[in-house]
Write a protein that holds these residues in place. Sequence first.
Motif, PDB file in Angstrom:
ATOM      1  N   ALA A  79       0.843  -1.199   0.000  1.00 66.59           N
ATOM      2  CA  ALA A  79       0.000   0.000   0.000  1.00 66.59           C
ATOM      3  C   ALA A  79       0.876   1.246   0.000  1.00 66.59           C
ATOM      4  O   ALA A  79       1.945   1.265   0.609  1.00 66.59           O
ATOM      5  CB  ALA A  79      -0.924   0.005   1.218  1.00 66.59           C
ATOM      6  N   THR A  81       1.961   4.996   0.982  1.00 63.23           N
ATOM      7  CA  THR A  81       1.894   5.823   2.183  1.00 63.23           C
ATOM      8  C   THR A  81       2.378   7.228   1.842  1.00 63.23           C
ATOM      9  O   THR A  81       3.554   7.421   1.547  1.00 63.23           O
ATOM     10  CB  THR A  81       2.769   5.226   3.307  1.00 63.23           C
ATOM     11  OG1 THR A  81       2.338   3.885   3.570  1.00 63.23           O
ATOM     12  CG2 THR A  81       2.677   6.054   4.571  1.00 63.23           C
ATOM     13  N   PHE A  85       2.257  10.503   7.191  1.00 58.83           N
ATOM     14  CA  PHE A  85       1.706   9.340   7.876  1.00 58.83           C
ATOM     15  C   PHE A  85       2.776   8.726   8.782  1.00 58.83           C
ATOM     16  O   PHE A  85       3.957   8.780   8.486  1.00 58.83           O
ATOM     17  CB  PHE A  85       1.252   8.278   6.870  1.00 58.83           C
ATOM     18  CG  PHE A  85      -0.109   8.505   6.290  1.00 58.83           C
ATOM     19  CD1 PHE A  85      -1.139   7.603   6.534  1.00 58.83           C
ATOM     20  CD2 PHE A  85      -0.369   9.612   5.493  1.00 58.83           C
ATOM     21  CE1 PHE A  85      -2.395   7.805   6.003  1.00 58.83           C
ATOM     22  CE2 PHE A  85      -1.621   9.823   4.951  1.00 58.83           C
ATOM     23  CZ  PHE A  85      -2.641   8.917   5.208  1.00 58.83           C
ATOM     24  N   HIS A 108       2.632  -0.982   9.249  1.00 60.78           N
ATOM     25  CA  HIS A 108       1.290  -0.436   9.065  1.00 60.78           C
ATOM     26  C   HIS A 108       1.406   1.085   9.051  1.00 60.78           C
ATOM     27  O   HIS A 108       2.244   1.646   9.744  1.00 60.78           O
ATOM     28  CB  HIS A 108       0.402  -0.883  10.237  1.00 60.78           C
ATOM     29  CG  HIS A 108      -1.054  -0.798   9.967  1.00 60.78           C
ATOM     30  ND1 HIS A 108      -1.756   0.383  10.045  1.00 60.78           N
ATOM     31  CD2 HIS A 108      -1.946  -1.740   9.631  1.00 60.78           C
ATOM     32  CE1 HIS A 108      -3.023   0.161   9.760  1.00 60.78           C
ATOM     33  NE2 HIS A 108      -3.167  -1.132   9.507  1.00 60.78           N
ATOM     34  N   ASP A 109       0.587   1.760   8.241  1.00 61.27           N
ATOM     35  CA  ASP A 109       0.647   3.221   8.190  1.00 61.27           C
ATOM     36  C   ASP A 109      -0.517   3.918   8.889  1.00 61.27           C
ATOM     37  O   ASP A 109      -0.754   5.106   8.689  1.00 61.27           O
ATOM     38  CB  ASP A 109       0.793   3.718   6.749  1.00 61.27           C
ATOM     39  CG  ASP A 109      -0.435   3.479   5.884  1.00 61.27           C
ATOM     40  OD1 ASP A 109      -1.502   3.103   6.409  1.00 61.27           O
ATOM     41  OD2 ASP A 109      -0.319   3.674   4.657  1.00 61.27           O
ATOM     42  N   GLY A 110      -1.231   3.187   9.718  1.00 58.07           N
ATOM     43  CA  GLY A 110      -2.361   3.752  10.432  1.00 58.07           C
ATOM     44  C   GLY A 110      -3.679   3.535   9.713  1.00 58.07           C
ATOM     45  O   GLY A 110      -4.744   3.630  10.313  1.00 58.07           O
ATOM     46  N   ILE A 111      -3.603   3.248   8.426  1.00 57.02           N
ATOM     47  CA  ILE A 111      -4.802   2.928   7.639  1.00 57.02           C
ATOM     48  C   ILE A 111      -4.663   1.537   7.030  1.00 57.02           C
ATOM     49  O   ILE A 111      -5.573   0.725   7.114  1.00 57.02           O
ATOM     50  CB  ILE A 111      -5.050   3.985   6.541  1.00 57.02           C
ATOM     51  CG1 ILE A 111      -5.379   5.333   7.191  1.00 57.02           C
ATOM     52  CG2 ILE A 111      -6.185   3.545   5.611  1.00 57.02           C
ATOM     53  CD1 ILE A 111      -5.614   6.468   6.226  1.00 57.02           C
ATOM     54  N   ASP A 112      -3.508   1.283   6.418  1.00 54.95           N
ATOM     55  CA  ASP A 112      -3.282   0.015   5.722  1.00 54.95           C
ATOM     56  C   ASP A 112      -2.068  -0.724   6.260  1.00 54.95           C
ATOM     57  O   ASP A 112      -1.087  -0.104   6.680  1.00 54.95           O
ATOM     58  CB  ASP A 112      -3.019   0.267   4.225  1.00 54.95           C
ATOM     59  CG  ASP A 112      -4.208   0.801   3.484  1.00 54.95           C
ATOM     60  OD1 ASP A 112      -5.311   0.251   3.651  1.00 54.95           O
ATOM     61  OD2 ASP A 112      -4.034   1.775   2.719  1.00 54.95           O
ATOM     62  N   SER A 113      -2.129  -2.049   6.164  1.00 54.03           N
ATOM     63  CA  SER A 113      -0.923  -2.851   6.300  1.00 54.03           C
ATOM     64  C   SER A 113      -0.101  -2.568   5.050  1.00 54.03           C
ATOM     65  O   SER A 113      -0.622  -2.652   3.936  1.00 54.03           O
ATOM     66  CB  SER A 113      -1.280  -4.336   6.370  1.00 54.03           C
ATOM     67  OG  SER A 113      -0.106  -5.115   6.309  1.00 54.03           O
TER      68      SER A 113
END
Length: 141
Positions: A79, A81, A85, A108-113
């Motif tokens: 994903a 980033t 983030f 992880h970026d806080g939304i997605d792995s």
Amino acid sequence: MRESLQPGLTGEFEFVVPPSKTVPHLYPEALEFQAMPEVFATGFMVGLIEWTCIQALKPHLDWPHEQSVGTHVDLSHTAATPPGFTVTVKVRLVEKDGKKLKFAVEAHDGIDSICQGTHERFVINAAKFNAKAVEKAGQRS
């Protein structure tokens, strides 16, 4: 290496992605990278994973005489980033074979792995390693 360096050891590190760690900054001399999106670059992600492993290992080594170097990466980057983030990297030592170490890795970026995989490192004597690098540099023609 201390006896405490055993499988099960974990580490976690958080890093706020700055614009300087995006794809166009990976190799500024590469025009192809300059045209790509400003998202966290895979090359910088690998470095962040290495950094997290080093931080996890450092208390279990005779630092700075003993250090570790990366020898293998098998990572996904699933994903994008954007800058700003916070990426959280988690590592867990899953195998130890003498000085060879294997980590399970996730980020992880806080939304997605954004990453899963493995990373291998090798514990080195820094002085011997550096001496060999200097010797090799002297062989360049």
